[in-house]
Design a protein around this motif. Structure first.
Motif, PDB file in Angstrom:
ATOM      1  N   HIS A  25      -5.985  -3.252  -4.492  1.00  0.00           N
ATOM      2  CA  HIS A  25      -5.535  -3.609  -3.402  1.00  0.00           C
ATOM      3  C   HIS A  25      -6.227  -3.120  -2.202  1.00  0.00           C
ATOM      4  O   HIS A  25      -6.824  -1.844  -2.382  1.00  0.00           O
ATOM      5  CB  HIS A  25      -3.999  -2.966  -3.505  1.00  0.00           C
ATOM      6  CG  HIS A  25      -3.192  -3.517  -2.308  1.00  0.00           C
ATOM      7  ND1 HIS A  25      -3.022  -2.730  -0.964  1.00  0.00           N
ATOM      8  CD2 HIS A  25      -2.451  -4.427  -2.274  1.00  0.00           C
ATOM      9  CE1 HIS A  25      -2.178  -3.732  -0.288  1.00  0.00           C
ATOM     10  NE2 HIS A  25      -1.701  -4.679  -1.023  1.00  0.00           N
ATOM     11  N   ARG A  27      -5.770  -2.093   2.042  1.00  0.00           N
ATOM     12  CA  ARG A  27      -4.896  -1.935   2.957  1.00  0.00           C
ATOM     13  C   ARG A  27      -4.922  -3.139   4.144  1.00  0.00           C
ATOM     14  O   ARG A  27      -6.005  -3.567   4.639  1.00  0.00           O
ATOM     15  CB  ARG A  27      -5.372  -0.797   3.714  1.00  0.00           C
ATOM     16  CG  ARG A  27      -4.368  -0.124   4.739  1.00  0.00           C
ATOM     17  CD  ARG A  27      -4.736   0.864   5.574  1.00  0.00           C
ATOM     18  NE  ARG A  27      -3.605   1.413   6.577  1.00  0.00           N
ATOM     19  CZ  ARG A  27      -3.972   2.316   7.484  1.00  0.00           C
ATOM     20  NH1 ARG A  27      -5.059   3.062   7.412  1.00  0.00           N
ATOM     21  NH2 ARG A  27      -3.015   2.641   8.474  1.00  0.00           N
ATOM     22  N   ARG A  28      -3.699  -3.668   4.476  1.00  0.00           N
ATOM     23  CA  ARG A  28      -3.487  -4.641   5.385  1.00  0.00           C
ATOM     24  C   ARG A  28      -2.271  -4.375   6.164  1.00  0.00           C
ATOM     25  O   ARG A  28      -1.244  -4.355   5.579  1.00  0.00           O
ATOM     26  CB  ARG A  28      -3.495  -6.134   4.565  1.00  0.00           C
ATOM     27  CG  ARG A  28      -4.869  -6.545   3.764  1.00  0.00           C
ATOM     28  CD  ARG A  28      -5.943  -6.805   4.863  1.00  0.00           C
ATOM     29  NE  ARG A  28      -7.157  -7.456   3.969  1.00  0.00           N
ATOM     30  CZ  ARG A  28      -8.043  -6.682   3.507  1.00  0.00           C
ATOM     31  NH1 ARG A  28      -8.010  -5.355   3.729  1.00  0.00           N
ATOM     32  NH2 ARG A  28      -9.127  -7.450   2.883  1.00  0.00           N
ATOM     33  N   ASP A  29      -2.364  -4.481   7.368  1.00  0.00           N
ATOM     34  CA  ASP A  29      -1.272  -4.277   8.290  1.00  0.00           C
ATOM     35  C   ASP A  29      -1.433  -5.186   9.536  1.00  0.00           C
ATOM     36  O   ASP A  29      -2.560  -5.425   9.865  1.00  0.00           O
ATOM     37  CB  ASP A  29      -0.650  -2.752   8.251  1.00  0.00           C
ATOM     38  CG  ASP A  29      -1.595  -1.996   8.801  1.00  0.00           C
ATOM     39  OD1 ASP A  29      -2.364  -2.459   9.855  1.00  0.00           O
ATOM     40  OD2 ASP A  29      -1.645  -0.703   8.435  1.00  0.00           O
ATOM     41  N   THR A  32      -4.557  -3.360  11.043  1.00  0.00           N
ATOM     42  CA  THR A  32      -5.769  -3.170  10.067  1.00  0.00           C
ATOM     43  C   THR A  32      -5.825  -4.487   9.273  1.00  0.00           C
ATOM     44  O   THR A  32      -5.204  -4.910   8.465  1.00  0.00           O
ATOM     45  CB  THR A  32      -5.514  -2.145   9.122  1.00  0.00           C
ATOM     46  OG1 THR A  32      -5.382  -0.632   9.804  1.00  0.00           O
ATOM     47  CG2 THR A  32      -6.969  -1.949   8.246  1.00  0.00           C
ATOM     48  N   GLY A  35      -8.874  -3.204   5.990  1.00  0.00           N
ATOM     49  CA  GLY A  35      -8.715  -1.990   5.514  1.00  0.00           C
ATOM     50  C   GLY A  35      -9.604  -1.632   4.207  1.00  0.00           C
ATOM     51  O   GLY A  35      -9.949  -2.653   3.242  1.00  0.00           O
ATOM     52  N   ASP A  38      -7.013   0.728  -1.469  1.00  0.00           N
ATOM     53  CA  ASP A  38      -5.754   1.635  -1.613  1.00  0.00           C
ATOM     54  C   ASP A  38      -4.758   1.427  -2.826  1.00  0.00           C
ATOM     55  O   ASP A  38      -3.619   1.545  -2.657  1.00  0.00           O
ATOM     56  CB  ASP A  38      -4.927   1.535  -0.074  1.00  0.00           C
ATOM     57  CG  ASP A  38      -4.211   0.426   0.024  1.00  0.00           C
ATOM     58  OD1 ASP A  38      -4.370  -0.608  -0.984  1.00  0.00           O
ATOM     59  OD2 ASP A  38      -3.362   0.438   0.766  1.00  0.00           O
ATOM     60  N   ASP A  78       0.435  -0.304  -3.780  1.00  0.00           N
ATOM     61  CA  ASP A  78      -0.392   0.147  -2.507  1.00  0.00           C
ATOM     62  C   ASP A  78      -0.304   1.517  -1.987  1.00  0.00           C
ATOM     63  O   ASP A  78       0.669   2.214  -2.180  1.00  0.00           O
ATOM     64  CB  ASP A  78      -0.164  -1.068  -1.750  1.00  0.00           C
ATOM     65  CG  ASP A  78       1.214  -1.272  -1.275  1.00  0.00           C
ATOM     66  OD1 ASP A  78       1.971  -0.356  -1.606  1.00  0.00           O
ATOM     67  OD2 ASP A  78       1.542  -2.309  -0.470  1.00  0.00           O
ATOM     68  N   ASN A  79      -1.050   1.535  -0.972  1.00  0.00           N
ATOM     69  CA  ASN A  79      -0.986   2.882  -0.382  1.00  0.00           C
ATOM     70  C   ASN A  79      -1.263   4.124  -1.194  1.00  0.00           C
ATOM     71  O   ASN A  79      -0.725   5.075  -0.902  1.00  0.00           O
ATOM     72  CB  ASN A  79       0.139   3.108   0.607  1.00  0.00           C
ATOM     73  CG  ASN A  79       0.237   3.940   1.745  1.00  0.00           C
ATOM     74  OD1 ASN A  79      -0.951   4.299   2.252  1.00  0.00           O
ATOM     75  ND2 ASN A  79       1.294   4.534   2.065  1.00  0.00           N
ATOM     76  N   THR A 131      -9.075   2.251  -5.707  1.00  0.00           N
ATOM     77  CA  THR A 131      -9.413   3.314  -4.822  1.00  0.00           C
ATOM     78  C   THR A 131     -10.605   4.263  -5.333  1.00  0.00           C
ATOM     79  O   THR A 131     -11.283   4.855  -4.755  1.00  0.00           O
ATOM     80  CB  THR A 131      -8.209   4.245  -4.119  1.00  0.00           C
ATOM     81  OG1 THR A 131      -7.315   3.400  -3.718  1.00  0.00           O
ATOM     82  CG2 THR A 131      -8.629   5.194  -3.465  1.00  0.00           C
TER      83      THR A 131
END
Length: 333
Positions: A25, A27-29, A32, A35, A38, A78-79, A131
């Motif tokens: 995964h 990072r997508r927001d 970002t 990213g 994560d 995620d994260n 990660t």
């Protein structure tokens, strides 16, 4: 009820949990767009654990466990969030329980203490998320790992009774009667072979608040080491005893021969049993006069302590306790 309530061996299929998969995964927001990785790791699969419980004396409560299946670990998220570990399964067992693999016969776990916990079948390890694979030259790894599988197979739980003293003798030697006199135990007593078909435990109260545990074990017959009579099922329990008390009735036709047969059966089953401390007790001695006692004494081995006693008249019962306590607290040579 005596037979059905005592279960000293069960066969069960066990499977520990599969480890959860790590995930890929990035990072997508809203802040970002591109990213870094994560992806979280997967959770560990559930263990199958054995825990000692001194309040249990049989495997009866596990008799209907046909399949013991631990929970799988959850996949990562995620994260960098790690998945939840699979829930462990804890099986409470009596002290003296041994776990074996059915196919190989190999001993895997042995439980000897109250509250002791040992992982029997470990759950599979969770896989790593992407990660973990980030490097200076690979900022966006596409790789993640699946979880490792748990262990599975047919297993055997086997109980060997824990007692300081084991009563050994032919059927009708008077073992159950002696146990009832020396302890608060109430074994079944009758004048026919194999009255005792399961081990009976009792605590002997000694002087100054001290005590020790004694077990009335099912009677040996000639050929027990080959599985005759109660055979291996009985002899297995003898392996745990520190001292073996050979009970030979006064009305035996040949006291020396009876003792030699008993010792031979132990040697045939496991030669290491001969390294235990032995005591010979001549039961039903209330029917003997001094001349008969002297004749019997001449038949007995000179290097093994012996005592004449009577459970009916309580003759030499306290002296029997004193002798057992002394031998239990004397290191084996």
């Amino acid at each position: 009820m005596e037979k059905s309530n005592f279960v000293d061996q069960i066969r069960v299929f066990c499977k520990s949990g599969h480890g959860g998969a790590g995930i890929k995964h990035f990072r997508r927001d809203k802040l970002t767009a591109m990213g870094g990785p994560d992806g979280g790791d997967g959770g560990r699969g559930g263990h199958i654990v054995l825990r000692g419980n001194s309040n249990l004396w049989t495997l009866l409560h596990l008799r209907y466990y046909k399949n013991v299946l631990a929970e799988d670990g959850e996949r990562g998220s995620d994260n960098n969030r790690t998945g939840r570990n699979g829930k462990d399964i804890i099986l409470e067992v009596p002290l003296g329980t041994i776990a074996r693999d059915e196919e190989t016969g190999e001993k895997e776990v042995e439980i000897l203490a109250d509250g002791e916990e040992q992982v029997w079948l470990p759950g599979g390890k969770g896989g790593l998320g992407n990660t973990n694979f980030k490097t200076p030259t690979n900022q966006a790894p596409e790789h993640c790992q699946p979880g490792l599988p748990g262990q599975e197979g047919w297993k055997v739980l086997e109980l060997k009774v824990l007692a300081d003293v084991g009563l050994v003798g032919f059927p009708n030697a008077g073992k159950s009667t002696l146990l009832s006199v020396m302890t608060a135990a109430k074994p079944k007593i009758a004048d026919y072979a194999f009255t005792t078909i399961v081990p009976q435990l009792g605590m002997v109260e000694y002087r100054d608040g001290k005590s020790f545990c004694i077990a009335d074990l099912p009677g040996i017959i000639e050929g027990a080491a080959e599985g005759k009579g109660l055979g291996h099922r009985f002899l297995r329990h003898i392996e745990r005893n520190s001292v073996l008390l050979f009970l030979i009735p006064a009305d035996s036709k040949n006291h020396k021969e009876e003792f030699e047969i008993l010792v031979n059966e132990l040697e045939e089953y496991n030669p290491e049993l001969l390294h235990k401390q032995f005591i010979i007790a001549i039961s039903k001695s209330d029917m003997l006069d001094e001349e008969l006692r002297r004749d019997i004494e001449k038949e007995l081995p000179t290097d093994i302590p012996h005592i004449f006693l009577s459970s009916v008249t309580n003759y030499n019962i306290q002296e029997m306790k004193d002798l057992l306590w002394k031998v239990l607290n004397t290191p084996a040579s």
